[in-house]
Enzyme design. Structure first.
Site, PDB file in Angstrom:
ATOM      1  N   GLY A  18       0.765  -1.080  -0.222  1.00 21.58           N
ATOM      2  CA  GLY A  18       0.144  -0.039  -0.027  1.00 21.58           C
ATOM      3  C   GLY A  18       0.887   1.213  -0.070  1.00 21.58           C
ATOM      4  O   GLY A  18       2.083   1.266  -0.017  1.00 21.58           O
ATOM      5  N   LEU A  20       0.816   3.708   2.215  1.00 16.85           N
ATOM      6  CA  LEU A  20       1.440   4.110   3.489  1.00 16.85           C
ATOM      7  C   LEU A  20       2.846   3.444   3.599  1.00 16.85           C
ATOM      8  O   LEU A  20       3.859   3.884   3.932  1.00 16.85           O
ATOM      9  CB  LEU A  20       0.645   3.769   4.659  1.00 16.85           C
ATOM     10  CG  LEU A  20       1.115   4.239   5.866  1.00 16.85           C
ATOM     11  CD1 LEU A  20       1.504   5.484   6.355  1.00 16.85           C
ATOM     12  CD2 LEU A  20       0.373   3.690   7.183  1.00 16.85           C
ATOM     13  N   ASP A  85      -4.132 -14.206   2.842  1.00 19.08           N
ATOM     14  CA  ASP A  85      -5.399 -14.016   2.942  1.00 19.08           C
ATOM     15  C   ASP A  85      -5.508 -13.711   4.502  1.00 19.08           C
ATOM     16  O   ASP A  85      -5.832 -14.700   5.390  1.00 19.08           O
ATOM     17  CB  ASP A  85      -6.121 -15.198   2.268  1.00 19.08           C
ATOM     18  CG  ASP A  85      -7.792 -15.137   2.464  1.00 19.08           C
ATOM     19  OD1 ASP A  85      -8.300 -14.099   2.978  1.00 19.08           O
ATOM     20  OD2 ASP A  85      -8.347 -16.122   2.193  1.00 19.08           O
ATOM     21  N   ASP A 177      -0.846   7.954  16.042  1.00 20.14           N
ATOM     22  CA  ASP A 177      -1.321   9.155  15.501  1.00 20.14           C
ATOM     23  C   ASP A 177      -0.133  10.068  15.235  1.00 20.14           C
ATOM     24  O   ASP A 177       0.662  10.417  16.117  1.00 20.14           O
ATOM     25  CB  ASP A 177      -1.892   9.987  16.759  1.00 20.14           C
ATOM     26  CG  ASP A 177      -2.603  11.353  16.243  1.00 20.14           C
ATOM     27  OD1 ASP A 177      -2.294  11.856  15.402  1.00 20.14           O
ATOM     28  OD2 ASP A 177      -3.630  11.754  16.697  1.00 20.14           O
ATOM     29  N   HIS A 178       0.145  10.062  13.847  1.00 23.48           N
ATOM     30  CA  HIS A 178       1.383  10.516  13.733  1.00 23.48           C
ATOM     31  C   HIS A 178       1.846  11.988  13.916  1.00 23.48           C
ATOM     32  O   HIS A 178       2.815  12.599  13.843  1.00 23.48           O
ATOM     33  CB  HIS A 178       1.619  10.450  12.013  1.00 23.48           C
ATOM     34  CG  HIS A 178       0.755  11.444  11.039  1.00 23.48           C
ATOM     35  ND1 HIS A 178      -0.792  11.108  10.584  1.00 23.48           N
ATOM     36  CD2 HIS A 178       1.104  12.724  10.514  1.00 23.48           C
ATOM     37  CE1 HIS A 178      -1.265  12.030   9.930  1.00 23.48           C
ATOM     38  NE2 HIS A 178      -0.041  12.814   9.930  1.00 23.48           N
ATOM     39  N   LYS A 182       5.256  14.427  15.492  1.00 21.57           N
ATOM     40  CA  LYS A 182       5.879  15.636  14.992  1.00 21.57           C
ATOM     41  C   LYS A 182       6.682  16.346  16.075  1.00 21.57           C
ATOM     42  O   LYS A 182       6.385  16.423  17.121  1.00 21.57           O
ATOM     43  CB  LYS A 182       4.904  16.631  14.357  1.00 21.57           C
ATOM     44  CG  LYS A 182       4.204  15.938  13.109  1.00 21.57           C
ATOM     45  CD  LYS A 182       3.022  17.049  12.716  1.00 21.57           C
ATOM     46  CE  LYS A 182       2.347  16.043  11.398  1.00 21.57           C
ATOM     47  NZ  LYS A 182       3.301  16.175  10.229  1.00 21.57           N
ATOM     48  N   GLU A 216      -4.621  22.554   4.608  1.00 16.49           N
ATOM     49  CA  GLU A 216      -4.046  21.692   3.722  1.00 16.49           C
ATOM     50  C   GLU A 216      -4.317  22.505   2.526  1.00 16.49           C
ATOM     51  O   GLU A 216      -5.624  22.704   2.105  1.00 16.49           O
ATOM     52  CB  GLU A 216      -4.583  20.512   3.632  1.00 16.49           C
ATOM     53  CG  GLU A 216      -4.119  19.358   4.663  1.00 16.49           C
ATOM     54  CD  GLU A 216      -4.469  17.944   4.603  1.00 16.49           C
ATOM     55  OE1 GLU A 216      -4.095  17.474   3.573  1.00 16.49           O
ATOM     56  OE2 GLU A 216      -5.314  17.484   5.389  1.00 16.49           O
ATOM     57  N   ASP A 235     -11.846  12.601  10.404  1.00 16.32           N
ATOM     58  CA  ASP A 235     -10.640  12.297  10.118  1.00 16.32           C
ATOM     59  C   ASP A 235      -9.395  13.146  10.628  1.00 16.32           C
ATOM     60  O   ASP A 235      -8.324  12.534  10.776  1.00 16.32           O
ATOM     61  CB  ASP A 235     -10.785  12.694   8.463  1.00 16.32           C
ATOM     62  CG  ASP A 235      -9.184  12.312   7.823  1.00 16.32           C
ATOM     63  OD1 ASP A 235      -8.714  11.317   7.839  1.00 16.32           O
ATOM     64  OD2 ASP A 235      -8.681  13.204   7.058  1.00 16.32           O
ATOM     65  N   HIS A 240      -6.213  13.989  15.653  1.00 14.03           N
ATOM     66  CA  HIS A 240      -5.146  14.999  15.721  1.00 14.03           C
ATOM     67  C   HIS A 240      -5.288  16.314  16.501  1.00 14.03           C
ATOM     68  O   HIS A 240      -4.650  16.710  17.195  1.00 14.03           O
ATOM     69  CB  HIS A 240      -4.491  15.401  14.297  1.00 14.03           C
ATOM     70  CG  HIS A 240      -4.408  14.273  13.325  1.00 14.03           C
ATOM     71  ND1 HIS A 240      -3.843  13.015  13.664  1.00 14.03           N
ATOM     72  CD2 HIS A 240      -4.632  13.891  12.117  1.00 14.03           C
ATOM     73  CE1 HIS A 240      -3.779  12.362  12.726  1.00 14.03           C
ATOM     74  NE2 HIS A 240      -4.280  12.872  11.773  1.00 14.03           N
TER      75      HIS A 240
END
Length: 494
Positions: A18, A20, A85, A177-178, A182, A216, A235, A240
């Site tokens: 994928g 990510l 699978d 949670d990216h 940070k 964004e 989202d 966040h």
């Protein structure tokens, strides 16, 4: 080369073909390896539905790193591919055999991390299969990393948590949670608790409001189908934005340990004033981008994007006012806003301090004192700006704002660690401080769900729109104007 604590482990990535994995996970693992934070005793097993040969998978890893040389090819030799699978027991039995072999080959002492970077509807089933087929029964540690979304409301999150908790204990679960990876988000605690100039003022006696903006310029791109089910509230706000609120508002922990920091964040989430369904329109604003212009180019509106309904009322923008009912923050509004197709890409926090009791320099409306602002720049610039008032140059007394700046990533932007890199390193070391606890997830959904219900069942099918390339709908400005405040723009706060 920076040498720190070296770790050894096997990382199993579900969803290894994928986006990510290619954009974030493989490069992050490479950076850890090149810095010496991963020893030679590590392996990565990629799980995917596609049929790929070992060589094809390793070639994809090299491409994702962006450099093809002897060193990156040697690095890619640690990667193995396993067609899979997720619903078939035999796939897990085969994977278990491969992990046993790799454990012996790389001498990782049974340490395993399972990273679920795929559709969330499979999270519970995968976790239970891992337990049932004995993949978590090792002499080392077994940890599970889960990407958001963790459910789509509180009941679904509770169900998912029950499924996962049957296979992994809470201290084994790393909900990523990216934003918490940070640099400047992690710096919030240092700014607050390591500076005598700020901590005594960090309360309702001296702070007028706090604003958190995450904007964004991109639209939903190819994620229209996902976004129609999610929207900006689920989202961005549920995870966040509320995580940043909790870090800004938490009490000083007794000590800087995972449990103590999480405990203080949870207290903040418990203290947030619930938004009654009858008051949603008073405290929250939603919007959706229409066609407009960004960087001189015309862009389409949200309803024209692929896999989006022509009559969609899904929000691509959210602004809200959050009140925290505790002794420190009573009556101080925390304003949040986040959206797509906005004027600029920026995540920043603005702390606006209260005006002084009497303006000695006010004379016939000619003098105006700007409020003192502390701005924490999270992305793309990382740093701090402190805005003060000072005398203008010249004989006549005049006041002008001056800004004291610190830029964290100006000198060495290329080597600034990615959020995923830092979080992966935290996980292999067993540090869960910057991952969300189940109680944080549950309390966040509890706060957000009433807002979602009103917006989903609103008899008024229209939704405020804002042209692409702007900072959101006018209603968001009214939200602050009712309290005699306004949003601080990028130019105001730099």
């Amino acid at each position: 080369m920076e040498i720190t604590e070296q770790v050894k482990t096997i990382v199993v990535i579900f969803g290894a073909t994928g986006d990510l994995a290619k954009r974030k996970l493989f490069p992050s693992i490479y950076n850890l390896y090149s810095k010496g934070q991963l020893s030679e005793k590590f392996a990565v097993v990629g799980i995917g539905r596609r049929e790929l040969s070992q060589e094809e998978f390793q070639t994809n890893v090299v491409k994702s790193v962006g450099t093809d040389n002897a060193y990156t090819r040697e690095f890619s030799q640690h990667f193995y591919y396993h067609p899979f699978d997720v619903t078939n027991r035999n796939s897990y039995v085969d994977l278990k055999g491969q992990l046993v072999q790799l454990d012996e080959e790389y001498q990782v002492e049974g340490n395993r991390i399972f990273y679920l970077a795929m559709a969330p509807e499979f999270f519970g089933e995968i976790a239970q299969h891992l337990k049932r087929e004995g993949l978590t029964n090792t002499s080392g540690y077994s940890r599970l990393i889960i990407e958001k979304p963790f459910g789509h409301n509180l009941p679904s999150a509770q169900l998912l948590n029950e499924q996962i908790s049957q296979a992994f204990t809470e201290d084994q679960i790393y909900r990523i949670d990216h934003y918490l990876g940070k640099e400047m988000v992690q710096n919030i605690e240092v700014i607050r608790f390591a500076n005598a100039i700020f901590e005594p003022l960090w309360n309702n006696r001296y702070i007028a409001n706090i604003q958190i903006t995450s904007s964004e310029v991109l639209g939903v791109e190819d994620r229209g189908g996902y976004y129609e089910k999610s929207g900006a509230l689920r989202d961005m706000v549920q995870n966040h934005m509320l995580q940043m609120v909790s870090l800004l508002a938490m009490e000083p922990p007794i000590k800087l340990t995972t449990d103590e920091i999480r405990s203080e964040k949870i207290k903040v989430l418990r203290a947030m004033r619930p938004v009654k369904e009858t008051e949603v329109h008073e405290y929250f604003v939603r919007g959706q981008y229409s066609s407009g212009e960004i960087n001189g180019e015309r862009v389409i509106g949200y309803r024209e994007e692929n896999n989006v309904s022509e009559k969609s009322t899904t929000e691509t923008y959210v602004a809200g006012k959050i009140l925290i009912d505790n002794f420190r923050w009573a009556n101080v509004p925390f304003y949040i806003r986040t959206g797509k197709r906005m004027k600029e890409k920026s995540t920043k926090i603005v702390v606006q301090f209260k005006d002084i009791p009497m303006n000695l320099y006010y004379n016939n409306s000619e003098q105006h004192l700007n409020p003192n602002l502390l701005v924490i720049h999270i992305q793309p610039m990382e740093g701090i700006t402190l805005s003060l008032n000072a005398k203008r140059q010249g004989k006549k007394i005049g006041i002008a704002p001056v800004k004291l700046d610190y830029c964290n990533n100006c000198e060495d932007v290329l080597n600034t660690p990615e959020a995923y890199e830092k979080l992966l390193y935290d996980c292999v070391r067993g540090d869960a401080t910057n991952f969300t606890h189940w109680n944080e997830v549950a309390l966040s959904w509890q706060f957000v769900d009433p807002i979602s219900r009103i917006w989903e069942n609103d008899e008024v099918t229209s939704i405020s729109t804002y042209p692409a390339g702007t900072m959101g709908p006018d209603e968001a400005n009214v939200l602050l104007a009712k309290d005699d405040f306004h949003w601080w723009s990028l130019s105001d706060s730099m």
